[in-house]
Design a protein around this motif. Sequence first.
Motif, short mmCIF file in Angstrom:
data_model
loop_
_atom_site.label_atom_id
_atom_site.label_comp_id
_atom_site.label_asym_id
_atom_site.label_seq_id
_atom_site.Cartn_x
_atom_site.Cartn_y
_atom_site.Cartn_z
N ILE A 1 0.93 -1.26 0.17
CA ILE A 1 -0.09 -0.02 -0.14
C ILE A 1 0.87 1.27 0.11
O ILE A 1 2.12 1.12 0.54
CB ILE A 1 -0.93 0.04 1.13
CG1 ILE A 1 -0.09 0.13 2.33
CG2 ILE A 1 -1.83 -1.15 1.13
CD1 ILE A 1 -1.15 0.44 3.57
N ASN A 2 0.49 2.44 -0.55
CA ASN A 2 1.07 3.58 -0.65
C ASN A 2 1.02 4.37 0.67
O ASN A 2 0.04 4.19 1.50
CB ASN A 2 0.31 4.48 -1.77
CG ASN A 2 0.92 4.21 -3.09
OD1 ASN A 2 2.08 3.39 -3.25
ND2 ASN A 2 0.00 4.26 -3.91
N VAL A 3 2.24 4.77 1.12
CA VAL A 3 2.15 5.55 2.28
C VAL A 3 2.50 7.06 1.88
O VAL A 3 3.72 7.32 1.22
CB VAL A 3 3.48 5.20 3.51
CG1 VAL A 3 3.63 6.05 4.55
CG2 VAL A 3 3.25 3.85 3.79
N PRO A 4 1.67 8.05 2.26
CA PRO A 4 1.92 9.33 1.65
C PRO A 4 3.14 9.97 2.62
O PRO A 4 3.67 9.73 3.69
CB PRO A 4 0.75 10.33 2.16
CG PRO A 4 0.16 9.15 3.11
CD PRO A 4 0.52 7.94 2.91
N ILE A 5 3.98 10.60 1.42
CA ILE A 5 5.57 11.45 2.07
C ILE A 5 5.33 12.60 1.78
O ILE A 5 5.24 13.07 0.83
CB ILE A 5 6.61 10.63 1.31
CG1 ILE A 5 6.96 9.28 1.71
CG2 ILE A 5 7.83 11.52 2.06
CD1 ILE A 5 8.13 8.58 1.13
N LYS A 6 5.29 13.61 3.08
CA LYS A 6 4.89 14.88 2.68
C LYS A 6 6.29 15.53 2.16
O LYS A 6 7.28 15.47 2.69
CB LYS A 6 4.53 15.48 4.00
CG LYS A 6 4.31 16.84 3.87
CD LYS A 6 3.75 17.49 5.57
CE LYS A 6 3.81 19.19 5.30
NZ LYS A 6 4.03 19.69 6.51
N ASN A 7 6.09 16.63 1.26
CA ASN A 7 7.17 17.46 1.01
C ASN A 7 8.45 16.64 0.23
O ASN A 7 9.50 17.33 0.38
CB ASN A 7 7.71 18.34 1.96
CG ASN A 7 6.55 19.21 2.60
OD1 ASN A 7 5.62 19.72 1.81
ND2 ASN A 7 6.69 19.71 3.96
N ILE A 8 8.22 15.50 -0.32
CA ILE A 8 9.36 15.02 -0.89
C ILE A 8 8.83 14.62 -2.22
O ILE A 8 8.20 13.35 -2.42
CB ILE A 8 9.78 13.73 -0.18
CG1 ILE A 8 10.15 14.05 1.31
CG2 ILE A 8 11.18 13.15 -0.84
CD1 ILE A 8 10.81 12.74 1.97
N GLN A 9 9.12 15.51 -3.24
CA GLN A 9 8.68 15.42 -4.43
C GLN A 9 9.46 14.29 -5.28
O GLN A 9 10.82 14.15 -5.17
CB GLN A 9 8.70 16.58 -5.26
CG GLN A 9 8.01 16.78 -6.64
CD GLN A 9 7.96 18.11 -7.34
OE1 GLN A 9 8.50 19.03 -6.87
NE2 GLN A 9 7.23 18.14 -8.48
#
Length: 84
Positions: free
Chosen positions: A48-56
């Motif tokens: 499953i995807n885990v959202p990573i904030k601010n890492i494009q």
Amino acid sequence: MPRTPNEFAVHLMMEGGHREEVRFPTIQDFQKWYSGELVPKSGSNEFINVPIKNIQGEYMVVRPSRVIALRVEPVFYGSVDRDY
């Protein structure tokens, strides 16, 4: 007056001792991901995807069945430690 966190750091502890930290802007965003992605597939070995904030350009996937613990920590940016 209670302080309001600027974001929430979620520490994922996985089988084998690996740890990872991801951040969510609000507790509601974390709860939406947790109840919508992680809990329904908790016994699954599919990623499953885990959202990573601010890492494009980066992303993280985990196997939900391998997540053994979560720690949710409020993060405050405006804290000033004063030594009197």
